[in-house]
Motif scaffolding. Structure first.
Motif, PDB file in Angstrom:
ATOM      1  N   MET A 139      41.213  49.911  46.415  1.00  0.00           N
ATOM      2  CA  MET A 139      40.301  50.961  47.490  1.00  0.00           C
ATOM      3  C   MET A 139      40.575  52.156  47.041  1.00  0.00           C
ATOM      4  SD  MET A 139      38.449  49.655  49.498  1.00  0.00           S
ATOM      5  CE  MET A 139      37.389  50.679  50.214  1.00  0.00           C
ATOM      6  N   SER A 140      41.586  53.238  46.508  1.00  0.00           N
ATOM      7  CA  SER A 140      41.463  54.276  45.996  1.00  0.00           C
ATOM      8  C   SER A 140      40.380  54.795  45.273  1.00  0.00           C
ATOM      9  CB  SER A 140      42.640  55.179  46.055  1.00  0.00           C
ATOM     10  OG  SER A 140      43.173  54.350  44.817  1.00  0.00           O
ATOM     11  N   ARG A 141      40.268  53.722  43.797  1.00  0.00           N
ATOM     12  CA  ARG A 141      39.783  54.173  43.290  1.00  0.00           C
ATOM     13  C   ARG A 141      38.325  53.709  43.206  1.00  0.00           C
ATOM     14  NH1 ARG A 141      41.346  50.160  38.353  1.00  0.00           N
ATOM     15  NH2 ARG A 141      42.560  50.786  38.639  1.00  0.00           N
ATOM     16  N   LYS A 142      37.992  52.784  44.213  1.00  0.00           N
ATOM     17  CA  LYS A 142      36.846  52.811  44.218  1.00  0.00           C
ATOM     18  C   LYS A 142      36.025  53.773  44.901  1.00  0.00           C
ATOM     19  CE  LYS A 142      35.624  47.343  44.642  1.00  0.00           C
ATOM     20  NZ  LYS A 142      36.644  46.570  45.973  1.00  0.00           N
ATOM     21  N   ILE A 143      36.798  54.091  46.634  1.00  0.00           N
ATOM     22  CA  ILE A 143      36.170  56.114  46.821  1.00  0.00           C
ATOM     23  C   ILE A 143      36.058  56.588  45.695  1.00  0.00           C
ATOM     24  CG2 ILE A 143      36.977  57.711  48.206  1.00  0.00           C
ATOM     25  CD1 ILE A 143      38.795  55.305  49.787  1.00  0.00           C
ATOM     26  N   LEU A 144      37.001  56.740  44.842  1.00  0.00           N
ATOM     27  CA  LEU A 144      36.567  57.845  43.519  1.00  0.00           C
ATOM     28  C   LEU A 144      35.339  57.678  42.892  1.00  0.00           C
ATOM     29  CD1 LEU A 144      38.745  60.104  42.469  1.00  0.00           C
ATOM     30  CD2 LEU A 144      38.984  58.091  40.182  1.00  0.00           C
ATOM     31  N   LEU A 145      35.104  56.659  42.470  1.00  0.00           N
ATOM     32  CA  LEU A 145      34.153  55.957  41.605  1.00  0.00           C
ATOM     33  C   LEU A 145      32.798  56.492  42.331  1.00  0.00           C
ATOM     34  CD1 LEU A 145      34.716  52.095  40.722  1.00  0.00           C
ATOM     35  CD2 LEU A 145      33.627  54.421  39.434  1.00  0.00           C
ATOM     36  N   VAL A 146      33.538  56.626  44.504  1.00  0.00           N
ATOM     37  CA  VAL A 146      31.738  55.787  44.703  1.00  0.00           C
ATOM     38  C   VAL A 146      31.198  57.959  44.639  1.00  0.00           C
ATOM     39  CG1 VAL A 146      30.254  56.541  46.389  1.00  0.00           C
ATOM     40  CG2 VAL A 146      31.940  54.073  45.702  1.00  0.00           C
ATOM     41  N   ALA A 147      32.611  58.662  44.693  1.00  0.00           N
ATOM     42  CA  ALA A 147      32.527  60.055  44.714  1.00  0.00           C
ATOM     43  C   ALA A 147      31.512  60.690  43.551  1.00  0.00           C
ATOM     44  CB  ALA A 147      34.198  60.794  44.679  1.00  0.00           C
ATOM     45  N   MET A 148      32.883  60.515  42.491  1.00  0.00           N
ATOM     46  CA  MET A 148      32.016  60.562  41.183  1.00  0.00           C
ATOM     47  C   MET A 148      30.534  60.393  40.537  1.00  0.00           C
ATOM     48  SD  MET A 148      35.177  60.150  38.275  1.00  0.00           S
ATOM     49  CE  MET A 148      34.888  57.960  38.633  1.00  0.00           C
ATOM     50  N   PHE A 149      29.736  58.742  41.714  1.00  0.00           N
ATOM     51  CA  PHE A 149      28.555  58.180  40.743  1.00  0.00           C
ATOM     52  C   PHE A 149      27.459  59.281  42.446  1.00  0.00           C
ATOM     53  CE2 PHE A 149      29.376  53.473  40.717  1.00  0.00           C
ATOM     54  CZ  PHE A 149      30.067  53.975  39.028  1.00  0.00           C
ATOM     55  N   ALA A 150      28.435  60.221  43.121  1.00  0.00           N
ATOM     56  CA  ALA A 150      27.687  60.961  44.069  1.00  0.00           C
ATOM     57  C   ALA A 150      27.662  62.199  43.466  1.00  0.00           C
ATOM     58  CB  ALA A 150      28.174  61.257  45.274  1.00  0.00           C
TER      59      ALA A 150
END
Lengths: 230, 112, 198, 535
Positions: free
Chosen positions: A1-12
């Motif tokens: 889950m944490s990696r998904k949040i990290l991913l979305v943040a980077m995508f933003a």
């Protein structure tokens, strides 16, 4: 889950930067290439379809290697799927696959139409949308319908591949004739100031060669997939 | 506006690469990215509008033909990459009995 | 905001709608778990991109995408996804282990069927008289080079016994091993992957 | 005469097609013949245009407008890389002389790859670069999967997917630059790039390109494909990949940096850090391995880091030190991989612990391998010492940089002290085979190492016009440095590696999954975006 949040943040972050740059682009937009092709494209190549003009004349070197990629991929796919052990006699005891009769009739009807459309697209590539690559893919799709009618169709892959390689050689030779007539590699062998109809001969010839090459290449690729594991 | 929406497609492709555990899905994520990139080229070529790049007497303002020519090359390249990757997938399945990255990369059984 | 929508032409509106659809399809493909239904999404993804190319005044690219992306590539995906659920067995024993009284009711068939149903695999049994007298090393080459997952032969040491041979790297083999434990007359041989050639 | 670059690209391609079409018994001789012809052509071209490479800007199709169409361009750097390419293919073809007799498909891919790689070196068009980039990826994938074992398949698909997604980023950058400047000709672009120097879009395009190239060049978080691919492939292919193909990424690294030079982007420090991280992580993973091919593959990663550290320097002499190290690394790493290939073939194992007594079994091979090891660890008189000294000389005024360089060097030395154990010990059970051609190849490479170690001043002057007379072949300080490094290496080996402590074991078992590799890839993109665009 944490990696998904990290991913979305980077995508933003990336999205923000990209959006800014796109807004910037609207004022910085450069139309040099577009104007050039509009003004000189037809006069220099004799193709009213500018995409074909670019593919077969301005950037023919790219197209040669584009065909080369297909060539390599075909050989690669065949090499990977090939095995030394012959298993021609192997028969599957349970083979549920059977095409319904209605589809067979329908496919027989569609097949010549598609083939004709493919040839039309290849030959008229310089004046209407289409060209060697697209037409070749349509022809390959038409051949694909044949397999739909009879899945156990025998194909001589070796022969197709040989013909494909020879076609590639022909394409390269055809593209290099201009070194003799024009003094530069990879362009039309007629003079740029020649008549558009004359230059169309070269375009049609090259389109036909590329079309057949692409059709054979794609045919080989999906035959390899159909035969895989059989 | 359109290019920005297209960039979302590209990002979704990267999201797929970074989260999917299945090889076939990774292959398709690459296809998504590639389609997104093609669309981006065409969007940017079409940014100022214009007719399709086939000349006749009426046309005086066209979209940029160069990105379109480049994208035909990219489509062919992309399809060959997909074909090669899927052929490797089939072979991997018959060697490892699975197409999950974790299990495929985790197995260690070469004798030498 | 309202002004923005009112200023759009029909084509622009279609473009936005299709782009939104494209994003939705892409997202569905990425988060979807079942491989079977993905194929349809893949074909539709390709079609939507092709229509977007047309809207962006690129008919050449659209033809290429329709011809390659909507016909050949989905077919290749279908084939490779269906191959992913296949369990290919080569029957070299050729007796009632598989076929009993001309129907698939042999002991081995029931075992394999149970196994493949349990793991949602599609059982595909093939036999080939050509390899009937082959040696053990030949079997290893067969499993390495062809797509055969499992080879059934008679047990030379035991009367009425059978040997199942497969690759050690194959994860299905270790699952099958668990299942075969209960049968006395069936042995499992796992071939180690050899690193050929330098 | 001026069309030689085009002929250089198409000659191997056509040869490859002939080999595939007519599978005659002596086709490998045709390959060698082509190779001879190409070498002669390249030498003629170099001698003829030595001082006026600007004049040989070939516009394919002969269009009057440079901005339209594709062009090929050469300079000293690309010429040097062309000669390296020819030399590497010579060594691989002679090494595989016997193998090539029967394996026509293999020769086909190998020769095609040569043409494509020469195209990559000479192309002056961004999209054309992308095509060659992708074509290289595809052929290399097939060559990795050539053995058709499960391991090679998984390495191939890992390589293919990661590199393709990297290359697609490169493509996004191309469309941005095209819409900014109306052309994708590299020479034209490098002249006008400063007109939009401060825009976000230019910086973002640079970041996208650099991230794509980082994957290809195996920079810090995205090097994970390299050990898999190079450790699995046949030794000759590993030598080619480590020696040359991965250098394609490095070549593009400085090509693109030249392109963006007048935009004045501050890339020096960030790429020094990335290079350092690459070098350190590569050497740490390498030290933990027990498979000799994996050890060599990870050592390639660390040497790439070293090269990037040199190339990211703003000082021109240090920059060319990095270039020289690229060449030297190609030579000694090819030597080591090919030597390891013979050893693996004779002992039929890749495990370090199971190979002993190579010196007694194969004395010639051992001598060559030892030359390679001395070169890579930086012994005076060998080529590794020269390029490392140049880089060290450039870093003299910064303590941090010098220290980093020493750290990497100690790691490399320790690695090869660990590896040198295969030479000692009693004769072991082995499967002897004839390896005369292989000996010739190794001799060739070893001689090249010595030549580069002693005639570097002349070579660098001929190709780049850079004077390295201030770097001495041998000095007391250099010898002392080397001696101290070796002693520290031995100590580390005895007290850390030999006991196989838990930490070492943990690093060996540490695996980065494909998803994590992709997250790292995106993270690299984000970090570079932060550094170049937002800050």
């Amino acid at each position: 889950m944490s990696r998904k949040i990290l991913l979305v943040a980077m995508f933003a972050v990336l999205f923000g930067v990209f959006a800014t740059s796109m807004i910037e682009l609207e004022t910085l937009f450069n139309t040099y290439g577009k104007t050039y092709f509009l003004e000189h494209g037809y006069a220099e190549t004799g193709a009213s379809n500018l995409v074909t003009a670019i593919l077969l004349d301005y950037r023919l070197f790219d197209s040669l290697f584009e065909a080369g990629i297909l060539l390599i991929a075909v050989s690669g796919v065949i090499w990977i799927s090939k095995h030394d052990v012959e298993e021609k006699n192997a028969k599957f005891m349970i083979d549920k696959y059977k095409t319904p009769d209605l589809f067979i009739t329908f496919a027989r009807l569609v097949y010549p139409l598609m083939l004709a459309f493919g040839f039309y697209v290849i030959i008229n590539g310089h004046i209407s949308p289409g060209g060697g690559f697209q037409g070749g893919a349509i022809v390959a799709t038409a051949i694909l319908i044949l397999y739909y009618i009879d899945a156990n169709k025998e194909t001589n892959i070796g022969l197709i591949v040989t013909v494909e390689k020879i076609l590639y050689l022909l394409i390269v030779l055809m593209a290099s004739i201009s070194i003799i007539t024009q003094g530069a590699f990879f362009t039309n062998f007629f003079n740029p100031s020649a008549d558009a109809d004359l230059k169309a001969i070269y375009l049609v010839l090259l389109n036909v060669l590329i079309g057949f090459k692409v059709a054979l290449g794609l045919w080989t690729i999906f035959t390899a997939f159909l035969k895989e594991g059989r | 506006m359109n290019p920005i929406l297209t960039f979302i497609v590209i990002l979704i492709g990267f999201y797929g690469l970074a989260t999917s555990n299945n090889i076939i899905k990774s292959v398709f994520s690459v296809t998504i990215i590639e389609s997104g990139v093609i669309l981006l080229f065409l969007n940017l070529g079409n940014l100022e509008g214009g007719a399709i790049p086939i000349l006749n007497d009426q046309v005086s303002y066209i979209v940029d033909p160069l990105p379109q020519a480049l994208m035909i090359t990219t489509i062919v390249i992309g399809s060959t990459v997909t074909a090669l990757a899927l052929m490797l997938c089939i072979k991997i399945f018959h060697h490892y009995g699975t197409v999950e990255w974790k299990e495929v990369l985790g197995r260690k059984d070469v004798k030498s | 905001m309202v002004d923005f929508f009112q200023s759009l032409t029909l084509i622009e509106m279609t473009a936005y709608a299709l782009q939104a659809l494209l994003i939705m399809i892409a997202f569905a493909i990425v988060i979807h778990k079942n491989n079977g239904t993905i194929v349809i999404l893949i074909a539709s993804f390709s079609l939507v991109t092709a229509s977007l190319y047309v809207i962006n005044n690129a008919p050449d690219v659209a033809i290429a995408e329709v011809a390659i992306g909507s016909a050949i590539i989905p077919l290749i995906y279908v084939i490779s996804i269906s191959r992913q659920r296949e369990f290919i067995v080569l029957d070299k024993a050729m007796d009632d282990f598989i076929i009993h009284d001309n129907t698939f009711t042999g002991v081995g068939y029931i075992l394999l069927k149970r196994f493949s149903d349990f793991y949602h695999l599609e059982l595909n049994i093939t036999n080939d008289p050509m390899y009937y007298k082959d040696t053990v090393s030949r079997d290893q080459v067969l499993t390495e080079q062809t797509n055969v997952d499992l080879i059934i032969t008679k047990d030379p040491q035991k009367e009425d016994g059978y040997v199942l041979k497969g690759k050690a790297s194959n994860i299905l083999m270790s699952k099958l091993e668990e299942m075969v434990k209960d049968y006395d007359n069936i042995r499992l041989i796992k071939f180690k992957d050899r690193d050929l050639g330098e | 005469m001026s069309q030689i670059p085009v002929i250089l690209i198409f000659l191997p391609v056509l040869t490859a097609l002939f080999i595939y079409l007519f599978k005659w018994r002596h086709m490998h001789l045709l390959a060698l013949l082509t190779q001879t012809g190409m070498t002669i052509l390249a030498i003629v071209y170099f001698l003829h245009f030595k001082d006026q490479f600007e004049a040989t800007h070939i516009i394919l199709g002969g269009w009057s407008d440079v901005r339209i169409g594709i062009s090929l361009a050469n300079d000293g750097l690309s010429m040097a890389f062309i000669f390296l390419t020819l030399f590497m293919w010579w060594s691989v073809l002679t090494y595989l002389y016997r193998f090539g007799k029967t394996e026509h498909t293999f020769l086909f891919f190998l020769m095609f790859l040569q043409g494509v790689f020469l195209g990559l070196l000479q192309s002056n068009d961004l999209f054309n670069l992308f095509v060659f980039f992708e074509l290289t990826t595809i052929i290399v994938t097939i060559l990795i999967a050539y053995k058709k074992t499960g391991e090679s398949f998984r390495a191939a698909i890992y390589y293919l997917l990661l590199n393709t997604s990297g290359v697609l980023l490169f493509l996004i950058a191309i469309v941005m630059l095209y819409n900014l400047y109306g052309t994708i000709n590299i020479r034209v672009l490098s002249e006008v790039i400063h007109t939009h120097a401060d825009t976000t879009i230019l910086k973002f395009a640079y970041v996208l390109m650099m991230t794509g190239i980082s994957v290809k060049a195996a920079l810090f978080p995205v090097f994970t494909w390299l050990p898999k691919a190079h450790g699995v492939a046949q030794s000759a292919i590993s030598a080619l990949l480590s020696g040359l193909i991965v250098k394609g990424g490095i070549y593009l690294f400085f090509r693109i940096n030249f392109l963006f030079e007048s935009a004045g982007l501050p890339y020096h420090n960030i790429f020094f850090i990335l290079g350092l991280l690459t070098a350190l992580s590569g050497i740490i993973f390498a030290l933990a391995q027990k498979n000799i091919k994996l050890m060599l593959a990870y050592s390639t990663v660390s040497q790439i880091g070293l090269i990037i550290m040199g190339l990211s320097s703003p000082d021109i002499t240090t920059f060319y030190g990095g270039v020289l190290h690229t060449f030297n690394h190609a030579l000694f790493k090819a030597l080591l991989f090919l030597g390891a290939g013979v050893i693996i073939a004779v002992y039929r194992t890749k495990k370090l612990d199971e190979i002993r007594g190579v010196f007694r079994t194969m004395p010639i091979i051992s001598v060559m391998m030892i030359i390679g090891m001395l070169a890579i660890t930086g012994m005076p008189f060998f080529n590794g010492y020269i390029s490392k000294s140049i880089i060290k000389y450039g870093f003299e005024d910064s303590v941090f940089r010098t220290l980093a360089l020493y750290l990497v060097n100690i790691g490399t030395t320790t690695l090869f002290i660990k590896m040198s154990h295969i030479f000692f010990g009693p004769k072991m059970l082995s499967y002897p085979m004839k390896h005369r051609q292989q000996n010739i190849t190794l001799l060739l490479l070893a001689l090249a190492c010595l030549v580069f170690g002693n005639f570097y001043v002349e070579i660098m002057d001929a190709f780049f016009g850079i004077d390295y007379a201030h770097i001495t072949r041998i000095s007391l300080g250099g010898l002392l440095d080397y001696g101290i490094t070796v002693i520290i290496g031995i100590l580390i080996y005895l007290y850390v590696l030999k006991k196989d402590v838990k930490l070492v074991k943990g690093i060996r078992e540490f695996k980065i999954s494909f998803e994590t590799a992709n997250i790292l890839f995106i993270a690299l993109l984000t970090v570079l975006t932060f550094y170049f665009v937002i800050l």
